[in-house]
Design a protein around this motif. Structure first.
Motif, PDB file in Angstrom:
ATOM      1  N   LEU A 386     -11.325  -5.148 -35.387  1.00 28.43           N
ATOM      2  CA  LEU A 386     -12.306  -5.950 -34.662  1.00 28.43           C
ATOM      3  C   LEU A 386     -11.667  -6.647 -33.467  1.00 28.43           C
ATOM      4  O   LEU A 386     -10.452  -6.762 -33.360  1.00 28.43           O
ATOM      5  N   PHE A 387     -12.517  -7.111 -32.552  1.00 30.30           N
ATOM      6  CA  PHE A 387     -12.048  -7.821 -31.367  1.00 30.30           C
ATOM      7  C   PHE A 387     -12.130  -9.314 -31.641  1.00 30.30           C
ATOM      8  O   PHE A 387     -13.196  -9.843 -31.949  1.00 30.30           O
ATOM      9  N   SER A 388     -10.982  -9.990 -31.558  1.00 27.67           N
ATOM     10  CA  SER A 388     -10.899 -11.402 -31.918  1.00 27.67           C
ATOM     11  C   SER A 388     -11.000 -12.271 -30.666  1.00 27.67           C
ATOM     12  O   SER A 388     -10.264 -12.073 -29.697  1.00 27.67           O
ATOM     13  N   GLN A 407     -23.009 -14.059 -24.309  1.00 25.00           N
ATOM     14  CA  GLN A 407     -22.326 -13.801 -23.049  1.00 25.00           C
ATOM     15  C   GLN A 407     -20.804 -13.904 -23.170  1.00 25.00           C
ATOM     16  O   GLN A 407     -20.074 -13.476 -22.278  1.00 25.00           O
ATOM     17  N   GLN A 408     -20.332 -14.458 -24.264  1.00 23.89           N
ATOM     18  CA  GLN A 408     -18.887 -14.561 -24.490  1.00 23.89           C
ATOM     19  C   GLN A 408     -18.307 -13.287 -25.092  1.00 23.89           C
ATOM     20  O   GLN A 408     -17.100 -13.068 -25.040  1.00 23.89           O
ATOM     21  N   LEU A 409     -19.154 -12.452 -25.684  1.00 21.31           N
ATOM     22  CA  LEU A 409     -18.673 -11.286 -26.427  1.00 21.31           C
ATOM     23  C   LEU A 409     -18.386 -10.139 -25.467  1.00 21.31           C
ATOM     24  O   LEU A 409     -19.103  -9.140 -25.414  1.00 21.31           O
ATOM     25  N   ILE A 410     -17.328 -10.303 -24.695  1.00 22.47           N
ATOM     26  CA  ILE A 410     -16.883  -9.319 -23.712  1.00 22.47           C
ATOM     27  C   ILE A 410     -15.474  -8.873 -24.090  1.00 22.47           C
ATOM     28  O   ILE A 410     -14.605  -9.699 -24.366  1.00 22.47           O
ATOM     29  N   ILE A 411     -15.251  -7.583 -24.103  1.00 18.43           N
ATOM     30  CA  ILE A 411     -13.944  -7.053 -24.502  1.00 18.43           C
ATOM     31  C   ILE A 411     -13.059  -6.941 -23.270  1.00 18.43           C
ATOM     32  O   ILE A 411     -13.103  -5.960 -22.524  1.00 18.43           O
ATOM     33  N   LYS A 412     -12.274  -7.997 -23.030  1.00 13.37           N
ATOM     34  CA  LYS A 412     -11.294  -8.037 -21.944  1.00 13.37           C
ATOM     35  C   LYS A 412     -10.044  -8.756 -22.440  1.00 13.37           C
ATOM     36  O   LYS A 412     -10.105  -9.533 -23.397  1.00 13.37           O
ATOM     37  N   LYS A 413      -8.926  -8.526 -21.771  1.00 13.97           N
ATOM     38  CA  LYS A 413      -7.679  -9.151 -22.224  1.00 13.97           C
ATOM     39  C   LYS A 413      -7.698 -10.655 -22.014  1.00 13.97           C
ATOM     40  O   LYS A 413      -6.958 -11.375 -22.679  1.00 13.97           O
ATOM     41  N   GLU A 414      -8.575 -11.155 -21.121  1.00 13.36           N
ATOM     42  CA  GLU A 414      -8.664 -12.599 -20.914  1.00 13.36           C
ATOM     43  C   GLU A 414      -9.512 -13.287 -21.979  1.00 13.36           C
ATOM     44  O   GLU A 414      -9.431 -14.504 -22.139  1.00 13.36           O
ATOM     45  N   THR A 415     -10.350 -12.520 -22.688  1.00 13.54           N
ATOM     46  CA  THR A 415     -11.286 -13.139 -23.635  1.00 13.54           C
ATOM     47  C   THR A 415     -10.889 -12.962 -25.093  1.00 13.54           C
ATOM     48  O   THR A 415     -11.431 -13.647 -25.965  1.00 13.54           O
ATOM     49  N   GLY A 416      -9.963 -12.047 -25.385  1.00  9.16           N
ATOM     50  CA  GLY A 416      -9.583 -11.844 -26.778  1.00  9.16           C
ATOM     51  C   GLY A 416      -8.591 -10.712 -26.934  1.00  9.16           C
ATOM     52  O   GLY A 416      -7.975 -10.263 -25.964  1.00  9.16           O
ATOM     53  N   PHE A 417      -8.454 -10.220 -28.158  1.00  3.82           N
ATOM     54  CA  PHE A 417      -7.467  -9.168 -28.454  1.00  3.82           C
ATOM     55  C   PHE A 417      -7.939  -8.365 -29.657  1.00  3.82           C
ATOM     56  O   PHE A 417      -8.738  -8.834 -30.476  1.00  3.82           O
ATOM     57  N   ILE A 465     -10.108   5.577 -42.286  1.00  2.36           N
ATOM     58  CA  ILE A 465     -10.467   5.597 -40.868  1.00  2.36           C
ATOM     59  C   ILE A 465     -10.139   4.225 -40.277  1.00  2.36           C
ATOM     60  O   ILE A 465     -10.754   3.228 -40.624  1.00  2.36           O
ATOM     61  N   ARG A 466      -9.168   4.200 -39.382  1.00  6.45           N
ATOM     62  CA  ARG A 466      -8.714   2.945 -38.764  1.00  6.45           C
ATOM     63  C   ARG A 466      -8.881   3.087 -37.256  1.00  6.45           C
ATOM     64  O   ARG A 466      -8.203   3.898 -36.615  1.00  6.45           O
ATOM     65  N   THR A 467      -9.796   2.309 -36.678  1.00  4.38           N
ATOM     66  CA  THR A 467     -10.073   2.459 -35.250  1.00  4.38           C
ATOM     67  C   THR A 467     -10.671   1.178 -34.683  1.00  4.38           C
ATOM     68  O   THR A 467     -11.374   0.453 -35.398  1.00  4.38           O
ATOM     69  N   PRO A 468     -10.402   0.852 -33.405  1.00  2.00           N
ATOM     70  CA  PRO A 468     -11.093  -0.286 -32.773  1.00  2.00           C
ATOM     71  C   PRO A 468     -12.579   0.025 -32.642  1.00  2.00           C
ATOM     72  O   PRO A 468     -12.968   1.172 -32.376  1.00  2.00           O
ATOM     73  N   VAL A 469     -13.429  -0.986 -32.815  1.00  4.58           N
ATOM     74  CA  VAL A 469     -14.874  -0.814 -32.673  1.00  4.58           C
ATOM     75  C   VAL A 469     -15.398  -1.871 -31.708  1.00  4.58           C
ATOM     76  O   VAL A 469     -14.927  -3.007 -31.688  1.00  4.58           O
ATOM     77  N   ARG A 470     -16.380  -1.484 -30.924  1.00  8.39           N
ATOM     78  CA  ARG A 470     -16.882  -2.378 -29.874  1.00  8.39           C
ATOM     79  C   ARG A 470     -17.944  -3.346 -30.371  1.00  8.39           C
ATOM     80  O   ARG A 470     -18.337  -4.248 -29.630  1.00  8.39           O
ATOM     81  N   GLY A 471     -18.425  -3.192 -31.596  1.00  7.42           N
ATOM     82  CA  GLY A 471     -19.536  -4.008 -32.072  1.00  7.42           C
ATOM     83  C   GLY A 471     -19.190  -4.966 -33.186  1.00  7.42           C
ATOM     84  O   GLY A 471     -20.073  -5.406 -33.924  1.00  7.42           O
ATOM     85  N   LEU A 472     -17.909  -5.324 -33.318  1.00 13.61           N
ATOM     86  CA  LEU A 472     -17.478  -6.232 -34.380  1.00 13.61           C
ATOM     87  C   LEU A 472     -16.523  -7.264 -33.790  1.00 13.61           C
ATOM     88  O   LEU A 472     -15.472  -6.915 -33.261  1.00 13.61           O
ATOM     89  N   PHE A 473     -16.912  -8.555 -33.890  1.00 17.23           N
ATOM     90  CA  PHE A 473     -16.151  -9.629 -33.248  1.00 17.23           C
ATOM     91  C   PHE A 473     -15.791 -10.716 -34.265  1.00 17.23           C
ATOM     92  O   PHE A 473     -16.603 -11.051 -35.134  1.00 17.23           O
ATOM     93  N   HIS A 474     -14.583 -11.239 -34.116  1.00 19.10           N
ATOM     94  CA  HIS A 474     -14.178 -12.416 -34.873  1.00 19.10           C
ATOM     95  C   HIS A 474     -14.345 -13.620 -33.951  1.00 19.10           C
ATOM     96  O   HIS A 474     -13.682 -13.727 -32.916  1.00 19.10           O
ATOM     97  N   LEU A 475     -15.264 -14.530 -34.312  1.00 19.38           N
ATOM     98  CA  LEU A 475     -15.542 -15.698 -33.483  1.00 19.38           C
ATOM     99  C   LEU A 475     -14.452 -16.734 -33.675  1.00 19.38           C
ATOM    100  O   LEU A 475     -13.999 -16.977 -34.798  1.00 19.38           O
ATOM    101  N   TRP A 476     -14.081 -17.357 -32.575  1.00 19.90           N
ATOM    102  CA  TRP A 476     -12.999 -18.335 -32.640  1.00 19.90           C
ATOM    103  C   TRP A 476     -13.415 -19.555 -33.459  1.00 19.90           C
ATOM    104  O   TRP A 476     -14.556 -20.036 -33.392  1.00 19.90           O
TER     105      TRP A 476
END
Length: 530
Positions: A386-388, A407-417, A465-476
């Motif tokens: 997931l994207f944290s 609007q915060q759920l954007i996959i970029k290196k500035e917003t999460g990992f 199956i181990r893979t990054p997914v674009r629809g799963l986020f860990h909220l801070w």
């Protein structure tokens, strides 16, 4: 005498007439024979000239002739292009006949010799296409495929993620076996050189290996360059190997119907009623309204804030007409593994997909379909990466206000990992979870239970199956690492806490905040002086 004087007077006149005649002839010749430039336009006759009509007709005839010649030229060019296209088509057909479709190479067993020859030709062509003998032109500096280097014991890599190190022993068996095989093959090649017959030479071993570099072009193959000690101090032996990738081969073509596949989302919880309210907003929109094939199991520890949590659940049930939920209350200390285990075993219906989830997770309807598509009873389990999210107060600190969650759920290196060190969110069929033995219930508190379950699946015959997914986020959320945790658990908790705050660049800006402000202040003073 008179005749002679007359002749003398006549000669200059005759010469003058001849000169005038020559000049006139020269002018006529220049007008008639001088070539026109490409840009020179035809001179139009004067309107009042008696030959105006004839002049225009002549000009029109000349223009018509030019256009006719131009059309003929175009027709010739078109004919040449058609002929060239026909020739290219025949060449392509010959190439296709020589190198048939990759599927035919693999699947046509009627002529094994031809299939084998075609396959060998294809593999050789992979070497020609890869950057082995010469480089290729690249559009940007980011298009280059970097090499990684290795020795007998270590691999030095660029793409490390959060679970790998810049220097490490190859942990994955496939990578370890790959490099061992390459070194052994290179040693064998050195000890059996071509064209030397029975000539004596030194015997090379793996201890002579100095270093190697390798890189993979995913559509062509892997290039290896290995360096060994030579016969003298400053001499070396270099071996270049290439592992070509074979043609793509069709393995399966099937229809997958997920219309009746139910997902049971299991959430262990203690207190945190406000977070649960936020979770239920996401669950209602994505799970109930958009997906509709979902069940929710909440396993609650203790009684503090329990009534508030139950009220949130019941209000959602009434407003959304949602009855597919289960609330289980346990009067004991919180244990994530225990909660998930109890929730999974409580289910009494048919075999169901279990999604082990936390209250600080945001998921989309697309992720729920990924959860279904990547699980199969007795075959596959799904461990999404997931994207944290980083701390929004740091990310958006320079803004007037923090934007809404969506609007915060954007996959970029500035917003999460990518949280590639976490294994807590997982999808599997209930039957596989029961057969693997479930969670280790001796683990208390935070962390560790998910890794143990993950290792159980890795040690089984199931495909993970181990893979990054674009629809799963860990909220801070702010982490609290309790003193009651074991040293190993506390270390894991603190590492996770450090990772969650901000990127390296953002943390660096905080560390050097005073220095930056001092610089800006000096710049202001200089601008005022000037």
């Amino acid at each position: 005498m008179m005749l002679r004087r007359g002749f003398i007077l006549f000669v200059p006149r005759l010469v003058g007439l001849l000169v005038v005649a020559c000049c006139l002839v020269s002018i006529v010749y220049m007008l008639a024979c001088t070539p026109k430039s490409d840009s020179q336009q035809l001179a139009l006759p004067r309107v009042h000239s008696p030959t105006a009509k004839e002049g225009y007709e002549a000009i029109l005839q000349e223009l018509e002739e030019q256009h006719r010649n131009y059309i003929i030229s175009l027709k010739k060019q078109i004919a040449q292009l058609k002929a060239e296209l026909q020739g290219r088509s025949e060449q392509l057909k010959n190439v296709q006949d020589q190198y048939p479709d990759p599927l035919d190479i693999q699947l046509d067993h009627s002529n094994p010799e031809k299939a084998q020859a075609n396959l060998l030709a294809f593999l050789r062509s992979q070497i020609d296409k890869a950057e082995v003998h010469s480089g290729v032109k690249l559009s940007t500096e980011y298009a280059a495929v970097p090499f990684e280097s290795f020795t007998l014991q270590k691999v030095y890599q660029l793409e490390t993620g959060l679970t790998r190190h810049p220097e490490e022993k190859p942990v994955r068996k496939d990578k370890r076996d790959e490099l061992i095989e390459v070194i052994e093959l290179a040693v064998g090649s050195l000890n059996n050189p071509e064209g030397e017959g029975n000539a004596k030479h030194r015997v090379y071993t793996a201890s002579d290996f100095v270093e190697g570099i390798y890189r993979t072009e995913k559509d062509k193959g892997t290039l290896y360059e290995l360096t060994f000690k030579g016969d003298a101090k400053h001499q070396f032996k270099k071996i270049v190997l290439f592992r070509p990738f074979g043609p793509v081969m069709k393995v399966k073509n099937e229809n997958v119907n997920m219309a009746d596949t139910l997902i049971n989302v299991i959430v262990p919880l203690a207190k945190r009623a406000s977070k649960f309210r936020q979770f239920m907003q996401n669950f209602r929109e994505m799970g109930i309204q958009q997906d509709g094939r979902i069940h929710l199991t909440v396993v609650y520890f203790g009684k503090e804030q329990m009534n508030e949590v139950k009220s949130i659940l019941e209000n959602t049930s009434k407003s959304a007409n949602f009855k597919n939920f289960t609330f289980i209350q346990l009067n004991e200390e919180f244990s994530r593994g225990k909660g998930l285990d109890v929730g999974a075993r409580f289910w009494k219906g048919n075999n169901v997909v279990l999604f082990f989830c936390d209250v600080d997770i945001y998921f989309t309807a697309e992720f729920l379909n990924s959860c279904r598509l990547n699980t199969q009873p007795g075959k596959k389990v799904f461990y999404p990466v997931l994207f944290s999210q980083y701390n929004p107060s740091i990310i958006y600190g320079h803004h007037d206000s923090i934007p809404p969650l969506e609007q915060q759920l954007i996959i970029k290196k500035e917003t999460g990992f990518w949280r590639d060190f976490g294994f807590g969110m997982t999808c599997q069929y209930r039957s596989d979870f029961i057969n693997i033995g479930g969670f280790d219930l001796d683990i208390k508190g935070w962390g560790g239970e998910d890794v143990h379950l993950y290792r159980k699946y890795l040690h089984s015959n199931l495909i993970v199956i181990r893979t990054p997914v674009r629809g799963l986020f860990h909220l801070w959320h702010e982490k609290q690492c309790l003193d009651e945790l074991t040293p190993e658990q506390y270390k894991m908790c603190m590492q996770s806490k450090a990772m969650n705050e901000a990127s390296h660049g953002q943390l660096g800006m905080l560390v050097f905040k005073q220095e930056i402000e001092t610089h800006l202040h000096r710049q202001k003073l200089r601008s005022k002086k000037t």
